[in-house]
Write a protein that holds these residues in place. Structure first.
Motif, PDB file in Angstrom:
ATOM      1  N   GLU A 119      45.041  34.255  -4.517  1.00 60.40           N
ATOM      2  CA  GLU A 119      46.389  34.674  -4.126  1.00 60.40           C
ATOM      3  C   GLU A 119      46.647  34.370  -2.649  1.00 60.40           C
ATOM      4  O   GLU A 119      47.722  33.892  -2.278  1.00 60.40           O
ATOM      5  CB  GLU A 119      46.533  36.181  -4.389  1.00 60.40           C
ATOM      6  CG  GLU A 119      47.877  36.771  -3.985  1.00 60.40           C
ATOM      7  CD  GLU A 119      47.904  38.271  -4.155  1.00 60.40           C
ATOM      8  OE1 GLU A 119      48.816  38.916  -3.613  1.00 60.40           O
ATOM      9  OE2 GLU A 119      46.993  38.815  -4.833  1.00 60.40           O
ATOM     10  N   TRP A 120      45.647  34.629  -1.832  1.00 66.26           N
ATOM     11  CA  TRP A 120      45.799  34.370  -0.395  1.00 66.26           C
ATOM     12  C   TRP A 120      45.983  32.885  -0.124  1.00 66.26           C
ATOM     13  O   TRP A 120      46.814  32.495   0.696  1.00 66.26           O
ATOM     14  CB  TRP A 120      44.562  34.866   0.351  1.00 66.26           C
ATOM     15  CG  TRP A 120      44.610  34.600   1.837  1.00 66.26           C
ATOM     16  CD1 TRP A 120      45.194  35.383   2.790  1.00 66.26           C
ATOM     17  CD2 TRP A 120      44.065  33.466   2.527  1.00 66.26           C
ATOM     18  NE1 TRP A 120      45.038  34.824   4.033  1.00 66.26           N
ATOM     19  CE2 TRP A 120      44.361  33.636   3.917  1.00 66.26           C
ATOM     20  CE3 TRP A 120      43.370  32.333   2.138  1.00 66.26           C
ATOM     21  CZ2 TRP A 120      43.972  32.724   4.886  1.00 66.26           C
ATOM     22  CZ3 TRP A 120      42.985  31.407   3.101  1.00 66.26           C
ATOM     23  CH2 TRP A 120      43.281  31.597   4.463  1.00 66.26           C
ATOM     24  N   GLN A 121      45.216  32.036  -0.787  1.00 69.26           N
ATOM     25  CA  GLN A 121      45.315  30.602  -0.568  1.00 69.26           C
ATOM     26  C   GLN A 121      46.714  30.090  -0.881  1.00 69.26           C
ATOM     27  O   GLN A 121      47.272  29.270  -0.143  1.00 69.26           O
ATOM     28  CB  GLN A 121      44.285  29.865  -1.444  1.00 69.26           C
ATOM     29  CG  GLN A 121      42.877  29.847  -0.852  1.00 69.26           C
ATOM     30  CD  GLN A 121      41.959  28.969  -1.655  1.00 69.26           C
ATOM     31  OE1 GLN A 121      41.819  29.145  -2.858  1.00 69.26           O
ATOM     32  NE2 GLN A 121      41.334  28.012  -0.993  1.00 69.26           N
ATOM     33  N   HIS A 122      47.288  30.591  -1.982  1.00 69.16           N
ATOM     34  CA  HIS A 122      48.634  30.154  -2.356  1.00 69.16           C
ATOM     35  C   HIS A 122      49.635  30.529  -1.270  1.00 69.16           C
ATOM     36  O   HIS A 122      50.462  29.709  -0.848  1.00 69.16           O
ATOM     37  CB  HIS A 122      49.033  30.795  -3.692  1.00 69.16           C
ATOM     38  CG  HIS A 122      50.434  30.474  -4.106  1.00 69.16           C
ATOM     39  ND1 HIS A 122      50.815  29.232  -4.575  1.00 69.16           N
ATOM     40  CD2 HIS A 122      51.568  31.249  -4.089  1.00 69.16           C
ATOM     41  CE1 HIS A 122      52.118  29.241  -4.841  1.00 69.16           C
ATOM     42  NE2 HIS A 122      52.589  30.460  -4.566  1.00 69.16           N
ATOM     43  N   ARG A 166      52.831  29.090   3.529  1.00 69.88           N
ATOM     44  CA  ARG A 166      53.181  29.456   4.898  1.00 69.88           C
ATOM     45  C   ARG A 166      52.896  28.310   5.870  1.00 69.88           C
ATOM     46  O   ARG A 166      53.694  28.032   6.761  1.00 69.88           O
ATOM     47  CB  ARG A 166      52.406  30.710   5.302  1.00 69.88           C
ATOM     48  CG  ARG A 166      52.772  31.270   6.665  1.00 69.88           C
ATOM     49  CD  ARG A 166      51.915  32.477   6.972  1.00 69.88           C
ATOM     50  NE  ARG A 166      52.192  33.559   6.053  1.00 69.88           N
ATOM     51  CZ  ARG A 166      51.289  34.411   5.607  1.00 69.88           C
ATOM     52  NH1 ARG A 166      50.028  34.273   5.972  1.00 69.88           N
ATOM     53  NH2 ARG A 166      51.620  35.385   4.774  1.00 69.88           N
ATOM     54  N   ARG A 167      51.784  27.656   5.675  1.00 72.63           N
ATOM     55  CA  ARG A 167      51.420  26.554   6.575  1.00 72.63           C
ATOM     56  C   ARG A 167      52.358  25.365   6.396  1.00 72.63           C
ATOM     57  O   ARG A 167      52.741  24.723   7.371  1.00 72.63           O
ATOM     58  CB  ARG A 167      49.969  26.133   6.341  1.00 72.63           C
ATOM     59  CG  ARG A 167      49.545  25.036   7.297  1.00 72.63           C
ATOM     60  CD  ARG A 167      48.079  25.066   7.617  1.00 72.63           C
ATOM     61  NE  ARG A 167      47.782  24.206   8.751  1.00 72.63           N
ATOM     62  CZ  ARG A 167      47.827  24.581  10.019  1.00 72.63           C
ATOM     63  NH1 ARG A 167      48.149  25.834  10.318  1.00 72.63           N
ATOM     64  NH2 ARG A 167      47.539  23.732  10.993  1.00 72.63           N
ATOM     65  N   HIS A 168      52.719  25.043   5.165  1.00 72.01           N
ATOM     66  CA  HIS A 168      53.664  23.948   4.938  1.00 72.01           C
ATOM     67  C   HIS A 168      54.993  24.237   5.617  1.00 72.01           C
ATOM     68  O   HIS A 168      55.618  23.338   6.200  1.00 72.01           O
ATOM     69  CB  HIS A 168      53.859  23.742   3.435  1.00 72.01           C
ATOM     70  CG  HIS A 168      52.695  23.056   2.790  1.00 72.01           C
ATOM     71  ND1 HIS A 168      52.537  22.980   1.414  1.00 72.01           N
ATOM     72  CD2 HIS A 168      51.602  22.425   3.310  1.00 72.01           C
ATOM     73  CE1 HIS A 168      51.417  22.320   1.123  1.00 72.01           C
ATOM     74  NE2 HIS A 168      50.833  21.993   2.272  1.00 72.01           N
ATOM     75  N   GLU A 169      55.454  25.470   5.535  1.00 68.58           N
ATOM     76  CA  GLU A 169      56.710  25.838   6.181  1.00 68.58           C
ATOM     77  C   GLU A 169      56.597  25.716   7.695  1.00 68.58           C
ATOM     78  O   GLU A 169      57.510  25.234   8.372  1.00 68.58           O
ATOM     79  CB  GLU A 169      57.084  27.276   5.788  1.00 68.58           C
ATOM     80  CG  GLU A 169      58.367  27.802   6.419  1.00 68.58           C
ATOM     81  CD  GLU A 169      59.609  27.034   5.963  1.00 68.58           C
ATOM     82  OE1 GLU A 169      60.644  27.151   6.641  1.00 68.58           O
ATOM     83  OE2 GLU A 169      59.538  26.320   4.929  1.00 68.58           O
TER      84      GLU A 169
END
Length: 608
Positions: free
Chosen positions: A570-573, A578-581
């Motif tokens: 769940e955290w990875q998703h 978040r990182r892509h944004e």
């Protein structure tokens, strides 16, 4: 004009004279004179050529290099007191009890206007008590018992409004005792030739601080009563123990450790230590005995009279609006937290100017010292021990957060505050200390207690702590265990921008460079899957939003192998999204920053 120059010259000379009285040279000269008058050849480091005395044994200075404490108890001196000591106007504690000092108490001692304790007990002093001692308005403890002092008690001592204890028994004093001295909390005038006055004659019989005003008959009656009370109490205890065996009765004087029933502690075991006892235990807080120093003060190694090794924490920045009672209440609340992975509080000490806590001595010191301060020949923490430290620390914090009553937030979770007992079991220390100090006096940040690099972002920005701020600090501590590195390391600036250990680990984790993360001192003696699991738990604990972090009970379960995989997926998703944004916004910012005309086009292409 000549008159003005003369006045100016006099003023300058006056300032020079005043400075000479408070300078390190003057302080050193005064103390060296005391060494000579006492025939104190034992004080070998009191060197006349080294005039600044702040490095001398038995001497404590403040941050401005002013002498505040001189403790020379039980040293076997046989000389006299030097009147030159009177220039030490910053002196707060003068302790010379238990020697063979002769002669008079110098009148110049009345110049020690910052003195809070004067202890000259058990010497061979003669003459009268100087009237000048009435000038010591800050004096709280005056101890002159067991000497050969004569004459009357000076009336000027009645002006000492801060006095809480006056002990002048076993002298040759005579005359009237000033009536106001009977208002002092603790006093002892016995074994003199004093006149207590018609209304206070019965008070001269007291040798217990003026609390019990009993005659010998009363004492005997009290002893008999006490014996009866003990017998009755014993009968009741036997009855309840018998009743408990038949009805499952459990005495409430014990605290059972949730999940750790192998350790119990009885209320009322907290000891109140005397200041002198801790002075002797730590060799007068000798710097050689310092075990560590942090935001709450210094910790000294000590040995009690029964040869028990202890660690004495000398608090700084404490606030005690209700005095000793308020401090003791907070200490007793902390002492209720009993768990095998929490540092047990043995006792405490309070004086008008000091607050100290006494703990068992942990012979293997802290996790931080074992990670980064290993001496040649000493073993490093192996991977198995590091896993046990991670789990033990988590269990201790879980107890503070969820089982302790009242609940306690640590506020400074880090490897330096996790100690190791003789079996290298993790023992969390310094919990609850933020309740005992005045956070308004800290020089680090307003309303924030902690260590940079370990402080959760919301706590740093708002000053509001919660259990989840402890979880963040715990996550950083896990990274310390894996990497052996500090939470902040400016040496990394030479190779990259990641000064924070958290950012550094995140980067290497994304690059799947786990081998470069692990502490090199382990020499590859670890399970890479277990390393990955610990890093995953650490990253879950250090999420930027406190609501996303797991509770410590969940952390314990994950370390035991339950629920980590689901939480990590769940955290990875969330993290990838978040990182892509973040990267999209960064590209947009960089593109717009280099294209002024396109920025205008974007503005013009807005809603019409």
């Amino acid at each position: 004009m000549a008159l003005l120059q003369t006045d100016l010259l006099i003023a300058v000379l006056s300032l020079a004279v005043l400075y000479s009285f408070v300078s390190p040279d003057a302080q050193g000269d005064a103390l060296y004179a005391l060494k000579g008058s006492l025939n104190a050849s034992q004080l070998t480091d009191w060197n006349q050529n080294q005039v600044n005395p702040c490095t001398w044994s038995k001497v404590i200075c403040d941050s401005n290099s002013k002498v505040v404490t001189v403790s020379l108890s039980n040293m076997g001196f046989s000389g006299t007191l030097s009147p030159r000591l009177g220039i030490l106007t910053t002196l707060q504690t003068l302790s010379l009890q238990g020697n063979g000092i002769t002669g008079k108490i110098p009148e110049e001692f009345g110049n020690l206007t910052n003195l809070t304790m004067l202890d000259l007990e058990n010497n061979h002093l003669t003459g009268e008590i100087p009237n000048s001692l009435g000038n010591l308005k800050k004096l709280t403890y005056l101890i002159l018992s067991q000497n050969n002092l004569t004459g009357a008690i000076p009336e000027s001592l009645s002006n000492l409004s801060n006095l809480v204890s006056i002990q002048i028994s076993s002298n040759r004093l005579s005359g009237q005792i000033p009536e106001q001295l009977f208002q002092v909390s603790r006093y002892n005038f016995t074994e003199n030739h004093l006149n207590c006055g018609i209304n206070s004659a019965h008070l001269c019989e007291s040798d217990d601080g003026g609390k019990s005003h009993k005659s010998k008959t009363g004492v005997i009656a009290g002893v008999v009563g006490a014996l009866l009370a003990v017998l009755l109490l014993g009968g009741f205890l036997l009855y309840y123990m018998w009743k408990g065996r038949h009805r499952g009765y459990k005495r409430e004087v014990f605290v059972d450790v949730a999940g750790e029933v192998d350790r119990r502690i009885e209320f009322g075991q907290l000891k109140r230590f005397a200041w002198r006892e801790l002075q002797l235990a730590t060799d007068y807080f000798n710097e050689k005995n310092v075990l560590g120093q942090g935001g709450f003060g210094k910790v000294y190694k000590g040995v009690l009279g029964d040869n028990t090794k202890v660690a004495v924490k000398r608090l700084t920045d404490f606030e005690s609006p209700g005095g000793d009672i308020a401090f003791q209440r907070e200490v007793e609340m902390i002492s209720v937290a009993v768990h095998k992975n929490l540092l047990r509080l043995i006792g405490f000490c309070t004086t008008p100017t000091e607050r100290l806590l006494v703990y068992p001595f942990m012979q293997n010191l802290s996790v931080a010292s074992r990670l980064r301060e290993v001496k040649p020949g000493e073993p490093v923490l192996d991977w198995s021990t590091r896993k046990n430290v991670a789990l033990g620390t988590a269990r201790g914090l879980e107890y503070l957060h969820e089982h302790c009553n009242p609940k306690i937030i640590h506020r400074d979770v880090k490897a330096a505050n996790v100690l190791l007992d003789e079996d290298f079991e993790a023992v969390v220390g310094d919990f609850g200390l933020a309740k005992l100090v005045d956070v308004r006096k800290t020089n680090v940040t307003t309303q924030v207690r902690g260590t940079m690099g370990h402080i959760a972002p919301e706590y740093l920005s708002t000053g509001k702590s919660s259990r989840r701020t402890d979880v963040f600090g715990y996550g950083i501590m896990l990274l310390e265990l894996v990497t052996g590195q500090r939470a902040i390391d400016f040496s990394r600036l030479e190779e990259e921008d990641d000064v924070l250990l958290l950012d550094h680990v995140k980067k290497l984790q994304r690059e799947k460079s786990l081998d470069s993360i692990v502490d090199r001192n382990l020499n590859k003696n670890y399970d890479i899957q277990e390393v990955e699991m610990m890093i995953q738990v650490a990253l879950l604990c250090t999420q930027s939003s406190p609501e996303d972090r797991p509770a410590m009970s969940e952390v314990v379960r994950m370390l035991e192998g339950d629920g980590l995989a689901e939480r990590w997926e769940e955290w990875q998703h969330v993290e990838v999204t978040r990182r892509h944004e973040y990267e999209r916004l960064q590209r947009r910012f960089e593109w717009g920053d280099h294209s002024i005309h396109n920025q205008s086009a974007i503005e013009l292409s807005g809603g019409r």
